[in-house]
Design a protein around this motif. Structure first.
Motif, PDB file in Angstrom:
ATOM      1  N   PHE A 231     -82.250  63.039  35.949  1.00 24.53           N
ATOM      2  CA  PHE A 231     -81.874  63.474  34.603  1.00 24.53           C
ATOM      3  C   PHE A 231     -80.728  62.591  34.126  1.00 24.53           C
ATOM      4  N   THR A 232     -80.567  62.510  32.827  1.00 29.70           N
ATOM      5  CA  THR A 232     -79.602  61.584  32.237  1.00 29.70           C
ATOM      6  C   THR A 232     -78.284  62.283  31.937  1.00 29.70           C
ATOM      7  N   ALA A 233     -77.302  61.453  31.596  1.00 36.70           N
ATOM      8  CA  ALA A 233     -76.018  62.000  31.161  1.00 36.70           C
ATOM      9  C   ALA A 233     -76.195  62.833  29.897  1.00 36.70           C
ATOM     10  N   GLU A 234     -77.114  62.413  29.019  1.00 37.94           N
ATOM     11  CA  GLU A 234     -77.384  63.182  27.799  1.00 37.94           C
ATOM     12  C   GLU A 234     -78.000  64.536  28.136  1.00 37.94           C
ATOM     13  N   ASP A 235     -78.909  64.562  29.103  1.00 41.15           N
ATOM     14  CA  ASP A 235     -79.473  65.836  29.561  1.00 41.15           C
ATOM     15  C   ASP A 235     -78.374  66.755  30.075  1.00 41.15           C
ATOM     16  N   MET A 236     -77.424  66.183  30.789  1.00 42.15           N
ATOM     17  CA  MET A 236     -76.324  66.967  31.347  1.00 42.15           C
ATOM     18  C   MET A 236     -75.484  67.580  30.237  1.00 42.15           C
ATOM     19  N   LEU A 237     -75.188  66.813  29.216  1.00 45.26           N
ATOM     20  CA  LEU A 237     -74.364  67.320  28.121  1.00 45.26           C
ATOM     21  C   LEU A 237     -75.086  68.395  27.307  1.00 45.26           C
ATOM     22  N   ALA A 238     -76.418  68.350  27.323  1.00 44.46           N
ATOM     23  CA  ALA A 238     -77.201  69.340  26.564  1.00 44.46           C
ATOM     24  C   ALA A 238     -77.567  70.564  27.394  1.00 44.46           C
ATOM     25  N   ALA A 239     -77.144  70.605  28.650  1.00 45.63           N
ATOM     26  CA  ALA A 239     -77.568  71.664  29.563  1.00 45.63           C
ATOM     27  C   ALA A 239     -76.897  72.995  29.259  1.00 45.63           C
ATOM     28  N   ARG A 240     -77.553  74.065  29.712  1.00 42.78           N
ATOM     29  CA  ARG A 240     -76.953  75.409  29.634  1.00 42.78           C
ATOM     30  C   ARG A 240     -75.853  75.576  30.672  1.00 42.78           C
ATOM     31  N   GLU A 241     -76.046  74.944  31.823  1.00 47.06           N
ATOM     32  CA  GLU A 241     -75.041  74.977  32.883  1.00 47.06           C
ATOM     33  C   GLU A 241     -75.058  73.646  33.621  1.00 47.06           C
ATOM     34  N   VAL A 242     -73.899  73.265  34.149  1.00 46.18           N
ATOM     35  CA  VAL A 242     -73.776  72.131  35.058  1.00 46.18           C
ATOM     36  C   VAL A 242     -72.898  72.603  36.204  1.00 46.18           C
ATOM     37  N   PHE A 243     -73.269  72.252  37.433  1.00 44.27           N
ATOM     38  CA  PHE A 243     -72.405  72.621  38.547  1.00 44.27           C
ATOM     39  C   PHE A 243     -72.564  71.659  39.717  1.00 44.27           C
ATOM     40  N   PHE A 244     -71.533  71.660  40.561  1.00 43.59           N
ATOM     41  CA  PHE A 244     -71.516  70.900  41.801  1.00 43.59           C
ATOM     42  C   PHE A 244     -71.896  71.802  42.964  1.00 43.59           C
ATOM     43  N   THR A 245     -72.508  71.229  44.001  1.00 44.29           N
ATOM     44  CA  THR A 245     -72.598  71.914  45.283  1.00 44.29           C
ATOM     45  C   THR A 245     -72.024  71.015  46.371  1.00 44.29           C
ATOM     46  N   SER A 246     -71.305  71.639  47.301  1.00 40.45           N
ATOM     47  CA  SER A 246     -70.716  70.920  48.426  1.00 40.45           C
ATOM     48  C   SER A 246     -70.288  71.923  49.480  1.00 40.45           C
ATOM     49  N   ALA A 247     -70.055  71.442  50.694  1.00 42.83           N
ATOM     50  CA  ALA A 247     -69.638  72.331  51.778  1.00 42.83           C
ATOM     51  C   ALA A 247     -68.259  72.920  51.528  1.00 42.83           C
ATOM     52  N   THR A 248     -67.415  72.195  50.813  1.00 44.45           N
ATOM     53  CA  THR A 248     -66.059  72.688  50.582  1.00 44.45           C
ATOM     54  C   THR A 248     -65.936  73.535  49.323  1.00 44.45           C
ATOM     55  N   GLY A 249     -66.964  73.542  48.476  1.00 46.18           N
ATOM     56  CA  GLY A 249     -66.870  74.301  47.233  1.00 46.18           C
ATOM     57  C   GLY A 249     -68.036  75.218  46.950  1.00 46.18           C
ATOM     58  N   THR A 250     -69.070  75.149  47.781  1.00 39.99           N
ATOM     59  CA  THR A 250     -70.320  75.900  47.624  1.00 39.99           C
ATOM     60  C   THR A 250     -70.984  75.577  46.283  1.00 39.99           C
ATOM     61  N   CYS A 251     -70.565  76.218  45.206  1.00 41.78           N
ATOM     62  CA  CYS A 251     -71.241  76.080  43.916  1.00 41.78           C
ATOM     63  C   CYS A 251     -70.187  76.196  42.808  1.00 41.78           C
ATOM     64  N   VAL A 252     -69.684  75.053  42.335  1.00 38.76           N
ATOM     65  CA  VAL A 252     -68.548  75.023  41.407  1.00 38.76           C
ATOM     66  C   VAL A 252     -69.026  74.691  39.994  1.00 38.76           C
ATOM     67  N   PRO A 253     -68.812  75.591  39.030  1.00 37.75           N
ATOM     68  CA  PRO A 253     -69.264  75.329  37.653  1.00 37.75           C
ATOM     69  C   PRO A 253     -68.434  74.243  36.968  1.00 37.75           C
ATOM     70  N   ILE A 254     -69.118  73.444  36.167  1.00 40.74           N
ATOM     71  CA  ILE A 254     -68.487  72.385  35.377  1.00 40.74           C
ATOM     72  C   ILE A 254     -68.566  72.801  33.915  1.00 40.74           C
ATOM     73  N   ILE A 255     -67.421  72.863  33.251  1.00 42.81           N
ATOM     74  CA  ILE A 255     -67.389  73.340  31.864  1.00 42.81           C
ATOM     75  C   ILE A 255     -67.147  72.219  30.859  1.00 42.81           C
ATOM     76  N   GLU A 256     -66.787  71.030  31.350  1.00 43.64           N
ATOM     77  CA  GLU A 256     -66.501  69.928  30.433  1.00 43.64           C
ATOM     78  C   GLU A 256     -66.792  68.601  31.123  1.00 43.64           C
ATOM     79  N   VAL A 257     -67.466  67.688  30.404  1.00 40.51           N
ATOM     80  CA  VAL A 257     -67.780  66.356  30.914  1.00 40.51           C
ATOM     81  C   VAL A 257     -67.301  65.329  29.892  1.00 40.51           C
ATOM     82  N   ASP A 258     -66.407  64.459  30.318  1.00 34.20           N
ATOM     83  CA  ASP A 258     -65.867  63.421  29.427  1.00 34.20           C
ATOM     84  C   ASP A 258     -65.317  64.010  28.130  1.00 34.20           C
ATOM     85  N   GLY A 259     -64.666  65.162  28.231  1.00 36.03           N
ATOM     86  CA  GLY A 259     -64.063  65.794  27.060  1.00 36.03           C
ATOM     87  C   GLY A 259     -65.024  66.586  26.203  1.00 36.03           C
ATOM     88  N   LYS A 260     -66.301  66.629  26.589  1.00 38.28           N
ATOM     89  CA  LYS A 260     -67.315  67.354  25.813  1.00 38.28           C
ATOM     90  C   LYS A 260     -67.630  68.673  26.525  1.00 38.28           C
TER      91      LYS A 260
END
Length: 287
Positions: A231-260
């Motif tokens: 998926f593209t950066a544009e898809d990410m900005l248009a998404a309903r949700e964006v989040f990271f997964t990792s062993a140290t954070g499990t599932c961390v929501p992202i509320i802003e990308v590049d100030g957007k």
């Protein structure tokens, strides 16, 4: 209480733990590592982490310092000696100490094994879950074999610092075609406007995250629609949700990308539902 580290057969005070100046991990980043979460005195997804360690070692033609049963004993002992109930352990294997030379050292060179552990306050993660984090995007500049969990993390260090300098908490790599790769220390997921959960396929372009793999199991248990595709950066900005997964954070929501702002600027329900179910699905090994 002083922290305790395991280094090549010895349990040592953290301040005294050291490896040889010509260790190949120090000289060449010739090593691999794993980070694994501990929650409520249970090691999370240990089997999958050790499976990935074996794969990374194999890809670099590197010998394992000990068999899995012995390594599990040492991991548990490090966690016990550090009295870790909630936290992480860090495990690193290098090709060992030898005269500095780009060629592999003699076959009888012993690998270096270091295992450390530390407690982490669970409230730190909870705050991220409640508020979400801000990230920036950076150009992909890493070597092609990021599927190997190598200790060569200089691009990741620079990306993380660039994010901090920009007032954000993390960074996401974007390739030259505008395709989202992964975070500086995590995998990236989006929820599309029609509700599909999307993450990039785990081929050599990203690390096959252990938490990512378990989240796929969680998504199946929750009967979520999942698509493994680019998926593209544009898809990410248009998404309903964006989040990271990792062993140290499990599932961390992202509320802003590049100030957007992403969606309404608040953590979403899909990430929350995955996080709530995660530890029911993940493998748990007692210390």
């Amino acid at each position: 209480m002083s922290r305790i580290a395991y280094v090549n057969g010895q349990y040592l005070p953290h301040t005294d733990a050291a490896v040889h100046v010509e260790d190949r991990g120090f000289q060449f980043a010739d090593g691999v590592y794993e980070v694994c979460e501990v929650r409520n005195s249970l090691i999370v997804d240990l089997t999958r982490h050790l499976d990935r360690l074996d794969r990374s070692l194999s890809e670099l033609r590197m010998a394992s310092p000990m068999d899995r049963k012995a390594m599990t004993v040492v991991i548990r002992e490090v966690l016990r000696r550090n009295r870790v109930r909630n936290g992480i352990f860090y495990l690193q294997v290098t090709r060992g100490a030898a005269r500095r030379d780009h060629f592999f050292p003699a076959a009888d060179t012993a690998p270096t094994l270091v295992i450390t552990a530390k407690s982490v306050d669970p409230s730190i993660a909870r705050k991220k879950y409640e508020t979400g984090i801000k990230v920036i995007t950076v150009a992909e500049n890493r070597w092609d074999r990021v599927d190997i969990k190598s200790v060569g993390l200089l691009p990741n260090v620079l990306a993380k610092q660039q994010a901090r300098d920009a007032g954000a908490q993390d960074a996401i790599y974007i390739d030259r075609n505008g395709i989202v790769m992964e975070g500086a220390s995590s995998n990236v997921w989006i929820v599309t406007p029609d509700g599909a959960l999307v993450t990039r396929p785990a081929e050599h372009g990203i690390l096959r995250g252990i938490t990512r793999t378990t989240v796929l199991d969680v998504a199946a248990s929750l009967q979520l629609s999942v698509e493994e595709r680019e998926f593209t950066a544009e898809d990410m900005l248009a998404a309903r949700e964006v989040f990271f997964t990792s062993a140290t954070g499990t599932c961390v929501p992202i509320i802003e990308v590049d100030g957007k702002t992403i969606a309404n600027g608040h953590p979403g329900t899909v990430a929350s539902s995955i996080r709530d179910a995660f530890f029911d699905i993940a493998e748990k090994t007692a210390i």
